[in-house]
Enzyme design. Structure first.
Site, PDB file in Angstrom:
ATOM      1  N   ARG A 357      75.223  47.997  49.381  1.00 35.59           N
ATOM      2  CA  ARG A 357      76.003  49.213  49.182  1.00 35.59           C
ATOM      3  C   ARG A 357      76.615  49.606  50.527  1.00 35.59           C
ATOM      4  O   ARG A 357      75.969  50.230  51.366  1.00 35.59           O
ATOM      5  CB  ARG A 357      75.119  50.330  48.659  1.00 35.59           C
ATOM      6  CG  ARG A 357      75.931  51.408  47.967  1.00 35.59           C
ATOM      7  CD  ARG A 357      75.169  52.686  47.833  1.00 35.59           C
ATOM      8  NE  ARG A 357      74.266  52.708  46.696  1.00 35.59           N
ATOM      9  CZ  ARG A 357      73.718  53.865  46.269  1.00 35.59           C
ATOM     10  NH1 ARG A 357      73.985  55.000  46.851  1.00 35.59           N
ATOM     11  NH2 ARG A 357      72.883  53.845  45.264  1.00 35.59           N
ATOM     12  N   ASP A 496      72.880  59.016  36.684  1.00 33.76           N
ATOM     13  CA  ASP A 496      73.769  57.855  36.607  1.00 33.76           C
ATOM     14  C   ASP A 496      73.790  57.232  35.223  1.00 33.76           C
ATOM     15  O   ASP A 496      74.641  56.391  34.935  1.00 33.76           O
ATOM     16  CB  ASP A 496      73.288  56.784  37.595  1.00 33.76           C
ATOM     17  CG  ASP A 496      73.939  56.952  38.957  1.00 33.76           C
ATOM     18  OD1 ASP A 496      75.074  57.425  39.014  1.00 33.76           O
ATOM     19  OD2 ASP A 496      73.290  56.588  39.950  1.00 33.76           O
ATOM     20  N   LYS A 639      62.480  54.622  35.299  1.00 37.83           N
ATOM     21  CA  LYS A 639      63.702  55.185  35.869  1.00 37.83           C
ATOM     22  C   LYS A 639      64.234  56.344  35.001  1.00 37.83           C
ATOM     23  O   LYS A 639      63.469  57.177  34.552  1.00 37.83           O
ATOM     24  CB  LYS A 639      64.751  54.078  36.070  1.00 37.83           C
ATOM     25  CG  LYS A 639      64.393  53.188  37.261  1.00 37.83           C
ATOM     26  CD  LYS A 639      65.402  52.122  37.555  1.00 37.83           C
ATOM     27  CE  LYS A 639      66.689  52.639  38.116  1.00 37.83           C
ATOM     28  NZ  LYS A 639      66.947  52.251  39.506  1.00 37.83           N
ATOM     29  N   GLY A 713      66.760  60.330  47.252  1.00 40.13           N
ATOM     30  CA  GLY A 713      67.078  61.748  47.384  1.00 40.13           C
ATOM     31  C   GLY A 713      65.867  62.641  47.198  1.00 40.13           C
ATOM     32  O   GLY A 713      65.934  63.853  47.454  1.00 40.13           O
TER      33      GLY A 713
END
Ligand code: GLC
Length: 805
Positions: A357, A496, A639, A713
């Site tokens: 990334r 996401d 997740k 985060g």
């Protein structure tokens, strides 16, 4: 099972059993020269980019777990026995091999002892330098003289590009060579080519890509530069041929490069010897200069001191002493350090992120800034300015801000080139809205009110004041509303895995927008912009009405609407009928009415809470996929598909403190505090000193197992919930509010906090065992009115006594 302990005094985590359930890592350096190291010295390094500047090879996800790394082999030349300065890769029997790995703030130290020989090995990247240092001190603790050889070893990549190095072997195997000169192995890649564009150094004529691995403190008795020769046929790093037989002075031509430098030493009983290995992406000239710096090895001690002073000074700006040691360890050292690492490294490189990334995710970065706000507001401001300059002139954020971001000249998701280059073809609904909570925290922390009028370019064209940027961020949402007059969910919101599209709507984003109005109104009022205040107040009222009419269902908020008007997160749905994000954000944003806040948070407690934190939604999807709910890609309990996603846990803790539930806030915190799992480390698997991205939830066969360590985060949301929520330190424009929300059995606690250059020593007393509420504040011996400590009353050093009640 327990594998280590927290050393609060030295700000270290000490691994005492090296066979940890996963590689437990530490971060050294910065992405200018980044190094990741595990408790077994596994890991890799890179220059500037984990994807394009990789210099140490690391085999992700391989059966030989956590290899290779930065190895120092120690061999007894008399009996032929050998081991390593970290337990792996040789892996001696732990009954005979004693070892400790001290992960500290930007250094890792391994103290090991085997057969009467102690090695004390320190790894670090000197402050603001772009190479790494491995220093080892070997001591003969036995009662006879010993003849040893010490061999430092590194496996180089054949290309800085991680993917090329791993898969394009018909090319990369044939471009690298090694040399032995001046006590160094020098690796050259594409030695004949001038003017390459990589981050590594080239020689004086501008040719090739070069790395070096050098030895200071002793002449190399032998060396190898060829990996396959070093390891030997059908062997591995536990028993390399060049350790058993001694290095053979073989250099690489057409296979894989390595650096192996063998020093032969003799030690009388009680005697010690120090060596330093140096590694970096420098050609001979630069490498020799670095080597010269280490002629006097004591430079290592001063460099280590410098690193500790640098980091500890940052972390010491906020230190707490509460009845809960596990919370103290996290606030004082590890959560704070993780906040800096996520801030600095973004999602660049870990044992899961391979560095591909190549940029900063907008939402991740703007949230990461919050985690260091109380520790380094100036650093926060620089990054915030960058992120404002990555806002498109339509108000939206660029989903990915490239490392070579050029404000004013960037393509946007409206241009096909942007999608092709970054892999992000469309806007996400939440990106620019993160600016509001981050920006207001910056201004209130720093007192830099003038920042609001600073002029910053937009990513593609035009420029505007920060105030203008905020207004446009609101406008971006207003221009993209759905049928219920709530913001569209677009390509994703925070989640996401939720693709609500151009007309489907997101309650999460609606709450973000509600918060944005609050922040904007506060700023506009202070600026005296009455029209803007009226504009935003009207919009806020409309949004409130919309939310009340459409998004509240008896005792919970829904997650959104699809373009076909299907309700996501309705209590009557079969799958995912309660979601964590809207319940927490209804409270954080102030949009929930008090009774709704309580009901929604109680519902979370009832339906989503587990002993390892709250699930992001429940039940997970365990059948046909859904075009909007992309999380059905993942195994249920995992997740976004009903996992205990870690980042929202901070929102939950903060929300509970906002409604005064100190007991429950702390209960949630304990559930997710990595340190709480120190005694049960096999269940969690990942490090007990840092947060991971998620924990597997109740229905998983591995319930409680954590994944995707370090770069998440979570670090910032949880830090904010601790600093502002539980400890209650809330900067305001004109001063500091300290309004803790704690479990009722905390009778006393204290903290030190720097605020706008002034130090506060705060004692909090809770004689009546309340969860929240301030009875009195005494500043430097004088009681003050109200709940805010005014900035103008602060001296350089301040004693504050707060009595709760
Ligand atoms: C990952 C992403 C983050 C996203 C979250 C939830 O942590 O990095 O951007 O918000 O997943 O989907």
């Amino acid at each position: 099972m327990k594998y280590g302990y927290f050393d609060a005094e030295h700000k270290e985590y000490v691994i005492t059993r090296p066979d940890t359930p996963a590689p437990w890592a530490n971060y050294l350096g910065s992405p200018e020269y980044g190094a990741i190291i595990s408790g077994n010295a596994g890991g890799y390094s890179f220059v500037k980019s984990g994807a394009n500047g990789r210099i140490i090879r690391y085999r992700f996800n391989s059966v030989m777990n956590d290899q290779p790394g930065r190895y120092i082999y120690i061999k007894d030349r008399e009996n032929g026995d050998y081991w390593s300065a970290s337990w792996q890769p040789v892996g001696k029997d732990l009954d005979k091999y004693r070892t400790e790995c001290h992960h500290g703030t930007a250094y890792s130290r391994f103290v090991s002892e085997y057969d009467g020989i102690e090695s004390d090995t320190l790894y670090y990247v000197p402050l603001n330098k772009t190479y790494e240092v491995w220093k080892t001190k070997v001591t003969n603790k036995s009662d006879k003289p010993r003849k040893l050889s010490l061999t430092g070893y590194v496996e180089f990549t054949n290309s800085g590009n991680y993917e090329q190095d791993s898969v394009n072997l018909q090319y990369t195997l044939f471009v690298s060579k090694t040399y032995f000169r001046n006590n160094m192995i020098l690796q050259a890649i594409n030695e004949n080519i001038k003017g390459h564009a990589g981050p590594d150094d080239s020689d004086e004529e501008g040719r090739g890509i070069w790395r070096f691995f050098g030895l200071a403190g002793s002449e190399a008795a032998a060396y190898d530069g060829d990996r396959d020769t070093f390891v030997g046929k059908y062997r591995d790093y536990s028993n390399p041929r060049s350790i058993e037989n001694g290095c053979s002075n073989t250099l690489n031509f057409n296979t894989n490069s390595c650096g192996a430098l063998q020093a032969d030493i003799e030690l009388a009983p009680g005697e010690s010897k120090e060596l330093v290995y140096l590694l970096g992406a420098y050609a001979e000239k630069g490498a020799k200069e670095i080597m010269a710096h280490y002629q006097d090895l004591s430079v290592v001690d001063s460099e280590l001191e410098e690193l500790k002073t640098f980091w500890h000074a940052k972390l010491n700006r906020f230190q707490v002493q509460t009845p809960d040691d596990n919370l103290n360890h996290m606030v004082n050292t590890w959560n704070a350090y993780q906040c800096f690492i996520t801030f600095i490294w973004s999602r660049a490189a870990s044992f899961q992120y391979c560095g591909l990334r190549n940029g900063l995710g907008y939402r991740d970065t703007v949230q990461d800034i919050q985690g260091i706000m109380h520790l380094d507001p100036e650093l926060a401001r620089e990054r915030l300015t960058l992120m404002l300059s990555a806002q498109v002139n339509n108000g939206g954020g660029l989903p990915l801000v490239k490392f070579d971001h050029r404000p004013g000249f960037e393509k946007t998701p409206d241009d096909p080139e942007y999608g092709a280059e970054t892999g992000h073809p469309a806007y996400r609904a939440d990106d620019a809205l993160w600016l509001f909570p981050t920006l207001i925290r910056y201004v209130k922390e720093s007192g830099n009110w003038a920042y609001i009028d600073e002029v910053i370019p937009y990513a593609n064209k035009e420029e505007g004041t920060v105030y203008d940027h905020l207004k446009r961020a609101i406008q971006f949402s207003l221009d993209r509303m759905g049928a219920h007059n709530m913001p569209a969910g677009l390509h994703a919101d925070w989640n996401d895995c939720l693709r609500l599209g151009a007309k489907g709507e997101s309650t999460f984003v609606a709450f973000q927008l509600y918060m944005a109005y609050n922040v904007f109104i506060e700023i506009a009022e202070r600026k005296g912009n009455k029209e803007d205040v009226a504009w935003a107040e009207k919009l806020r009222e409309e949004l409130s009405r919309t939310l009340q009419e459409n998004a509240w269902e008896d005792d919970q908020f829904i997650r959104g609407f699809t373009e076909e008007n299907e309700v996501i997160g309705s209590r009557t749905n079969v799958d995912a009928n309660i979601w964590l994000e809207p319940q927490t954000w209804s409270v954080l944003s102030g949009a929930a009415r008090p009774e709704q806040a309580k009901l929604a948070l109680d519902k979370v407690y009832e339906k989503l809470n587990t002993k390892y934190g709250a699930m992001v939604c429940y039940p997970p999807i365990n059948r046909d996929g859904h075009p909007v709910l992309l999380m059905s890609l993942f195994n249920p309990t995992t997740k976004e598909n009903g996992g205990i996603f870690s980042q929202p846990q901070g929102w939950l803790v903060l929300a509970e403190t906002m409604i005064g539930n100190g007991n429950r806030a702390f209960e949630y915190y304990k559930e997710i505090n990595p340190a709480s799992m120190n005694e049960d480390a096999d269940v969690r698997a990942i490090e007990p000193y840092v947060h991971g991205q998620f924990i597997e939830a109740v229905d998983s066969p591995f319930y409680g197992r954590g994944h995707v360590h370090w770069l998440t985060g979570t670090a910032s949301t949880v830090m904010v919930s601790l600093a502002e929520g539980i400890m209650g330190v809330q900067p305001e424009f004109d001063g500091l509010r300290i309004d803790p929300c704690v479990p009722d059995n905390w009778t006393e606690f204290s903290m030190v906090r720097e605020f706008r250059g002034k130090n506060l020593n705060v004692q909090v007393k809770n004689p009546n065992g309340v969860q929240k509420g301030i009875a009195s504040i005494v500043l430097n011996g004088t009681p003050i009115e109200g709940k805010l400590i005014p900035e103008q009353l602060l001296k350089a050093e301040n004693d504050v006594v707060i009595t709760m009640g």
